[in-house]
Each structure stands twice: as structure tokens, then as C-alpha cells.
Design an enzyme around this catalytic site. Structure first.
Site, mmCIF file in Angstrom:
data_model
loop_
_atom_site.group_PDB
_atom_site.id
_atom_site.type_symbol
_atom_site.label_atom_id
_atom_site.label_comp_id
_atom_site.label_asym_id
_atom_site.label_seq_id
_atom_site.Cartn_x
_atom_site.Cartn_y
_atom_site.Cartn_z
ATOM 1 N N GLY A 88 63.481 128.341 -39.472
ATOM 2 C CA GLY A 88 62.667 129.369 -38.815
ATOM 3 C C GLY A 88 63.486 130.337 -37.999
ATOM 4 N N CYS B 204 63.495 133.865 -34.506
ATOM 5 C CA CYS B 204 62.128 134.373 -34.379
ATOM 6 C C CYS B 204 61.136 133.257 -34.101
ATOM 7 C CB CYS B 204 61.734 135.109 -35.654
ATOM 8 S SG CYS B 204 59.991 135.566 -35.700
ATOM 9 N N LYS C 24 55.051 134.765 -27.742
ATOM 10 C CA LYS C 24 53.629 135.101 -27.841
ATOM 11 C C LYS C 24 52.758 133.986 -27.276
ATOM 12 C CE LYS C 24 55.287 138.626 -29.514
ATOM 13 N NZ LYS C 24 56.620 138.200 -29.098
ATOM 14 N N SER D 291 64.153 147.891 -21.203
ATOM 15 C CA SER D 291 62.695 147.946 -21.357
ATOM 16 C C SER D 291 62.272 148.081 -22.810
ATOM 17 C CB SER D 291 62.109 149.105 -20.542
ATOM 18 O OG SER D 291 62.391 150.340 -21.170
ATOM 19 N N GLY D 292 63.089 147.543 -23.714
ATOM 20 C CA GLY D 292 62.652 147.431 -25.096
ATOM 21 C C GLY D 292 61.619 146.325 -25.195
ATOM 22 N N ALA E 15 61.015 140.915 -37.561
ATOM 23 C CA ALA E 15 60.881 139.769 -38.450
ATOM 24 C C ALA E 15 60.188 140.140 -39.748
ATOM 25 C CB ALA E 15 60.117 138.644 -37.741
ATOM 26 N N HIS F 122 30.990 148.959 -36.891
ATOM 27 C CA HIS F 122 30.588 149.125 -35.483
ATOM 28 C C HIS F 122 29.885 147.848 -34.993
ATOM 29 C CE1 HIS F 122 28.923 151.082 -31.896
ATOM 30 N NE2 HIS F 122 27.781 150.469 -32.181
#
Length: 463
Positions: free
Chosen positions: A39, A42, A51, A180-181, A317, A442
Site C-alpha cells: 500500500g 499513501c 483522512k 501550506s500545500g 495517488a 434536488h
């Protein structure tokens, strides 16, 4: 006698493992060599665990807003060790899943360090010694690592890189983030949400410098509103470390000021993992730590390809995975289309989220396009208001003559999920007319994508 494979992949990150699986699906005999984790960065130390941590911060933020939703929540707190444990668990689960996929597709996995050993040969150093394998085609997918600048080197105690920040030895009270990327601003967002007094230093003239200028400005305003200090056109010249305090020497214009922090995160870019692979000896060209390739990821040396972060920008990725599929199909004798870098989306999971694809307004004008620009604010969308997320904007850039969608840029809740609609549009060479005539459901956030297109042509309904 050396074992012979149709394709040998060096590196099992999102580029390498996908290339190996696709090659096996196409009937090739495939081996994948990995020195550390299936893996790659990433899955184990990047996209996925960050995340997971950011999701914890998001829930924590929402808990503090319970009253806004007619709910009650008292004694709100967090357990940093538990947050990290969950993050590591998510990464471990997915890493194990790749092992299962390799077995399912009959990919041979070799854990060890690989080196090119002559035409069609790879030498592998394993815990049992050295072995040599033969390969008709070789795919280099060794990825990249954090760049270290002189005087800013991480020590894992008070000065961290992304790996240290994912398993933090303490919760920062006063945090400095250098860069600040995507990596820098995501960690700034995470620790700031948990209560760290956070300062972000960016050498360029604005935060998130690769994004459209309006999106960067909107995001900056939200970061400041959340309590961050943003220093642009500034450079950290050196760090003095002693007794749990790091003194940063920050240059802005013609002056240098010093500020004390208890923690520093360095996120100043990446460098390709080119060392120890025997690339130069094989005749493979390297430019600023990245392997030089053509649009099909060919290195110029017969039978050797390079994909993902090793092969240069964009360092994403999903770009690596798509290159892996393309190269596997080339090796199997198929005729895939080359990847279009301008149709690859970039996503940043700070709060608010930022996502984009294609040209910024400024870049489109610089390239000579006469542009039509559309904008739509989250405050004009019913679903955004119902979610309690009215802060955000979607921006579209079209060629005024042809109606081509040149770029799309977003900031706000869930835009990293929304951006794919515009990605598909660019891939299919959609025009403004196609998008305007598409019926969007909607109530959804995606309706804003429709309105941003309509606005570019003076037809927005709800704003």
C-alpha cells in the site's frame, strides 16, 4: 536459475500494486517487490490515515455545534491516542486487503529491496539474502518522501514530518506548520480543530498556492476565522531547539522575527525515491529527483517504465494508479490512451475542503483563452443550508468561443466528492451546453455545479 516474470513492479504503493494487479488480470506473470508496507506511503502513512484523523476532527467540530442542530452535547473532549489508534487501524485493514488482492490475482509478492541488475534483471535483498529475478518489463513505482531543508530537519520530538504527525508523541499547544500545500494545510486543520494555536507559514504569496486565486482567498478567510495565523510570502530560515521549545526565525520581506512554538511540522514538498535502484547505471535520466518519462511513462530505456510520484507531478495517488493501469496494458500489448494531467483532480481535506480540476482562471487567460467564468455560493443552495454548511463556493472557467470546460474550482463541504462530476465532463470533452442541459437531482450540493455553469453564461437561477 532466476525466476522469470513478464512484469516486475518495484514498489507496492497505489501505483505499483494497481499495475501489478492489472497486469495479472491481463494474463501476465507478475511479481511485486516491496521493502516495507503493502500500500506504500499513501495507504500506510498518507492519504488514508490522514483522512481517518481528519474525520475525527470533523466529528469533534460538529459536536461543538450540536446546539445549531437542536441537539445537546456536554463534556465534549477527545482522546488523541484513541484517534491515532483508529487511524492506524484503518490503514492496517486496507494494507491487509492489498495482500488479499495479490493472492486473488496470483501476483507474487517479494518483500525486500530491489535494484536493477542489468538488462531484464532485478536483484532483491531479502531477510534471507539476495536473489535475482528476470523480467521482460520492469515498472518503477518507488514513490517519494518528505523533503528536508537544512536547519528544518525533523527529529520526531518537537519538529515533525508527516509520519511523526500521524503518531504524535504529544498534542501541540502552539504549532507552526511550514508549507501550506495539501499536506501542511491538512495537518494544520486537524490540530487547529483540536485546539492547537496554529500558525502556517507559506513562502509563496498565498496559501494553497496551486489553487485558483479566488478559492485560496476564500479558504484563507475561513482558516483565519477558525483561529489560524497565516503568514504568506514568509520563509522559516532556521529553528533553534531546546527544552521543549522551538524558536523559529521567520523572514518576511526585509525583516526577520522570532517566535516560540512547542511543535513544528515541516511540509515543504517531496523528493523522489531514486537512490539505490541502479537507475543511473541503467541509463535512466533523473531530473530534480524524479525519473524522466514520456506520456506513456516510458523511461527511454527499453522495457523500463516509471509511474507515480517517482515520475513527477502531479503527486497524487489516483494519478499513480491510472498510470499503473496504462503501463500494464501497454506491456500486455494493448493500446491505452495517455493520461491527460489537466483532467486529474486535486483534493485537499482541510476544513473547508478544497478541490479542483483543469486550468485556473489566471492560467487560462495566460494561455490566451477568452474566458467565461461562473460562480455559485453555498449560501444559495438548500442542501448546504440544511447541512449547516453555508460557507463555500464553486467556480467554473469556460472557453468563450468553444464552450470547453477549461477548469473547475471548489471550496466547501464535500467538494472532494463533487469534483468528479467536472472531471468526467472534461474527460468526455463536455461543452457548456451539455452541462446546462443536464438535470441535477434536488436537493443536493451538486445543484451548485449546475448553477456555476449557468452563471458563466448569465443564466443562474438561484443567485
Amino acid at each position: 536459475m532466476a525466476q522469470t516474470y513478464d512484469m516486475v513492479v518495484i514498489g507496492a504503493g497505489p501505483g505499483g500494486y494497481v499495475a501489478a494487479i492489472r497486469g495479472a488480470q491481463l494474463g501476465l506473470k507478475v511479481a511485486c517487490i516491496e521493502r516495507e508496507h503493502l500500500g506504500g506511503i499513501c495507504l500506510n502513512w498518507g492519504c488514508i490515515p490522514t483522512k481517518a484523523m481528519l474525520r475525527s476532527a470533523e466529528v469533534y467540530h460538529l459536536m461543538h455545534r450540536a446546539r445549531d442542530f437542536g441537539l445537546k452535547a456536554e463534556g465534549i473532549g477527545y482522546d488523541l491516542d484513541a484517534v491515532v489508534k483508529r487511524s492506524r487501524g484503518v490503514a492496517k485493514q486496507l494494507s491487509g486487503g492489498i495482500g488479499h488482492l495479490f493472492r486473488k490475482n496470483k501476483v507474487t509478492v517479494i518483500m525486500g529491496e530491489a535494484k536493477l541488475a542489468g538488462k531484464g534483471k532485478v536483484s532483491v535483498k531479502t531477510d534471507k539474502g539476495h536473489e535475482e529475478i528476470a523480467a521482460k518489463s520492469i515498472v518503477l513505482a518507488t514513490g517519494a518522501r518528505a523533503r528536508e531543508l537544512p536547519g528544518l530537519e525533523p527529529d520526531g520530538k518537537r519538529v515533525w514530518n508527516y509520519k511523526h504527525a500521524l503518531v504524535p508523541p504529544h498534542m501541540p499547544k502552539k504549532l507552526l506548520v511550514i508549507g501550506s500545500g495539501a499536506i501542511g494545510i491538512e495537518f494544520a486543520s486537524f490540530f487547529n480543530t483540536l485546539g492547537a494555536k496554529t500558525t502556517v507559514v507559506e513562502v509563496m504569496e498565498r496559501v494553497l498556492p496551486v489553487e485558483d486565486e479566488e478559492i485560496s482567498a476564500f479558504a484563507r478567510k475561513q482558516f483565519v476565522k477558525q483561529g489560524m495565523t497565516i503568514m504568506e510570502k514568509a520563509t522559516v530560515r532556521k529553528l533553534d531547539r531546546k527544552d521543549g521549545v522551538v524558536t523559529a526565525h521567520i523572514e518576511t520581506g526585509d525583516k526577520v522575527e522570532t517566535q516560540d512554538f512547542d511543535t513544528v511540522i515541516s511540509a515543504v514538498g517531496i523528493v523522489g525515491n531514486t537512490e539505490g535502484l541502479g537507475l543511473e547505471e541503467a541509463g535512466i535520466k533523473i531530473d530534480r529527483t524524479h525519473v524522466v518519462t514520456d506520456e506513456y511513462c516510458r523511461t527511454g530505456v527499453d522495457g523500463i517504465y516509471a509511474i507515480g510520484d517517482l515520475a513527477g507531478a502531479p503527486w497524487l495517488a489516483h494519478k499513480a494508479s491510472h498510470e499503473g493501469v496504462m503501463v500494464a496494458e501497454l506491456i500486455a500489448g494493448r493500446h491505452p490512451h495517455p493520461i491527460k494531467p489537466g483532467s486529474i483532480a486535486g483534493c485537499t481535506y482541510c476544513h473547508p475542503q478544497v478541490a479542483s480540476v483543469g486550468l485556473t482562471e489566471a492560467k487560462a487567460k495566460e494561455m490566451g483563452h477568452d474566458v467565461k467564468v461562473g460562480r455559485f455560493p453555498f449560501i444559495g443552495n438548500g442542501k448546504a443550508i440544511a447541512l449547516g454548511e453555508p460557507e463555500g463556493m464553486i467556480k467554473t472557467v469556460f472557453d468563450a468561443r468553444t464552450g470547453e470546460l477549461l477548469g473547475a474550482h471548489m471550496v466547501g463541504a464535500e467538494v472532494t466528492e463533487l469534483i468528479q462530476g467536472y472531471v468526467i465532463g472534461r474527460q468526455l470533452e463536455t461543452t457548456e451546453q451539455d452541462l446546462m442541459e443536464t438535470v441535477f437531482p434536488h436537493p443536493t450540493l451538486s445543484e451548485m455545479m449546475h448553477e456555476a455553469v449557468l452563471d458563466a453564461y448569465g443564466r443562474a437561477i438561484h443567485f
